[in-house]
Design an enzyme around this catalytic site. Structure first.
Site, short mmCIF file in Angstrom:
data_model
loop_
_atom_site.label_atom_id
_atom_site.label_comp_id
_atom_site.label_asym_id
_atom_site.label_seq_id
_atom_site.Cartn_x
_atom_site.Cartn_y
_atom_site.Cartn_z
N ASP A 108 -22.22 -4.84 7.10
CA ASP A 108 -22.04 -5.19 5.70
C ASP A 108 -23.31 -5.01 4.87
O ASP A 108 -23.29 -4.34 3.85
CB ASP A 108 -21.55 -6.63 5.57
CG ASP A 108 -21.01 -6.92 4.18
OD1 ASP A 108 -19.90 -6.48 3.88
OD2 ASP A 108 -21.72 -7.56 3.39
N LYS A 152 -18.30 1.25 2.09
CA LYS A 152 -19.09 1.12 3.31
C LYS A 152 -18.74 -0.20 4.01
O LYS A 152 -18.25 -1.14 3.35
CB LYS A 152 -20.59 1.22 2.99
CG LYS A 152 -21.09 0.15 1.99
CD LYS A 152 -21.29 -1.21 2.62
CE LYS A 152 -21.35 -2.30 1.64
NZ LYS A 152 -21.17 -3.63 2.22
N TYR A 171 0.84 -1.20 0.00
CA TYR A 171 0.00 0.00 0.00
C TYR A 171 0.87 1.25 0.00
O TYR A 171 0.51 2.28 -0.58
CB TYR A 171 -0.93 -0.01 1.21
CG TYR A 171 -1.88 -1.19 1.25
CD1 TYR A 171 -2.34 -1.78 0.06
CD2 TYR A 171 -2.31 -1.73 2.45
CE1 TYR A 171 -3.21 -2.86 0.09
CE2 TYR A 171 -3.19 -2.81 2.49
CZ TYR A 171 -3.63 -3.37 1.31
OH TYR A 171 -4.49 -4.45 1.34
#
Length: 348
Positions: free
Chosen positions: A196, A117, A78
């Site tokens: 979720d 999200k 990353y």
């Protein structure tokens, strides 16, 4: 830093595109990569965004992902992505428990962010991310696609038209059998149905009723054997007497419907996770209106376009999902989990 930071309208004048990088290489990252590829070849978006890079914790996995989706740059960490000066917008597509740390790392590197999200695992994680974005003058937006879709405006317009009278109640559900995914059942990854899939029914109700105050919240859940919520049901009672009902599950399928009940009729939305059509009925249950939703590339293009346009115009949040809405939903999910006595290990 992003080469577009501080340019505002100048970026528009120079015809610059927003170069998008994907952080993570899982299932939802694949959907985003497909979206970016389609946007790059679509007349509506080709001059707005450019697929640029993907980062994974494995160089081999990143290269395979990039090759499959036509992404020009692949990074095996990353950090490599964050030091690429060409990256304007990072889409964070990792488990909920990692969002806060990764979002802050991106912001510190001068990158605008679009965070999948749920935005973070809890409101305590969300606040410093939003504050940091404001302090650094960078775009920070939550990628809950239903907030950006044309169907959201369609629902608003039907309610505003008075076709169903005064809205007094609404209900929404979303359930998928998803326990085969480790992140769904692992408490350490902020697993469970609520963060979720349950976030969608809550957002549906929030879009219908808006940010008005709650009088009380009542909720119950059945726990999976790992300790996260398997099924849940929540009742929201607003101070003006309106009521919202939300339910979700990670072990069963449901009709995924959203219904809005008014004093003169009601509205039925097929599939709140990606509304396919909206039917309006009068108080005698007669169909009075049928509304088809416009065709789309994948549905993700709307959130990407909104974020890109915000960056190019110098905005630091998306009007479709401003920071206050993200924080309100995170606080509501915290409140619901407190009722169940559900805490994730990293919250102790």
């Amino acid at each position: 830093m992003s080469r577009l930071n501080g340019m505002g309208d100048e970026a528009h004048k120079r015809g610059l595109k927003v170069k998008v990088a994907i952080l993570g290489a899982g299932r939802i990252a694949r959907h985003m990569a497909e979206t970016l590829a389609r946007m790059a070849s679509d007349d509506r978006y080709r001059d707005l965004v450019e697929p640029w890079a993907v980062a994974s914790r494995s160089q081999g996995r990143a290269e395979d992902f990039a090759r499959r989706h036509g992404i020009p740059h692949a990074y095996g960490s990353y950090r490599e992505l964050l030091v690429d000066p060409e990256v304007d917008l990072v889409y964070i597509a990792t488990p909920h428990s990692l969002h806060a740390e990764q979002a802050q790392a991106c912001l510190q590197a001068g990158k605008n962010i679009l965070v999948e999200k749920s935005f973070t695992a809890n409101a305590a994680q969300a606040r410093p991310v939003l504050e940091q974005a404001q302090a650094l003058d960078l775009l920070c937006a939550e990628a809950i696609w239903t907030r950006y879709m044309p169907s959201r405006v369609m629902v608003d317009d039907i309610i505003a038209s008075g076709a169903i009278g005064q809205v007094k109640a609404a209900a929404a559900n979303l359930c998928y059998p998803t326990t085969g995914k480790p992140r769904m059942t692992d408490p350490a990854l902020a697993g469970g149905a609520l963060l979720d899939v349950g976030v969608y029914p809550l957002n549906f109700l929030d879009m219908v009723f808006g940010p008005k105050p709650l009088e009380r919240v009542e909720s119950t859940a059945v726990m999976y054997h790992t300790g996260v919520d398997e099924h849940n049901a929540t009742t929201l009672v607003y101070t003006d007497g309106a009521m919202g009902l939300a339910s979700s599950s990670m072990t069963v399928s449901s009709d995924r419907s959203g219904t809005v009940w008014g004093t003169e009729g009601y509205m039925v939305c097929r599939n709140i996770n990606n509304i396919e059509a909206i039917d309006v009925y009068d108080s005698d249950h007669r169909l009075s209106g049928h509304h088809e939703v416009p065709s789309q590339l994948t549905g993700y293009e709307y959130e990407v376009a909104a974020a890109a346009q915000a960056i190019l115009s110098g905005a630091r949040e998306c009007a479709e999902m401003p920071h206050q809405d993200t924080l309100r939903i995170m606080e509501l999910m915290d409140r619901i989990r407190r009722i169940w006595n559900l805490r994730f290990p990293f919250e102790d």
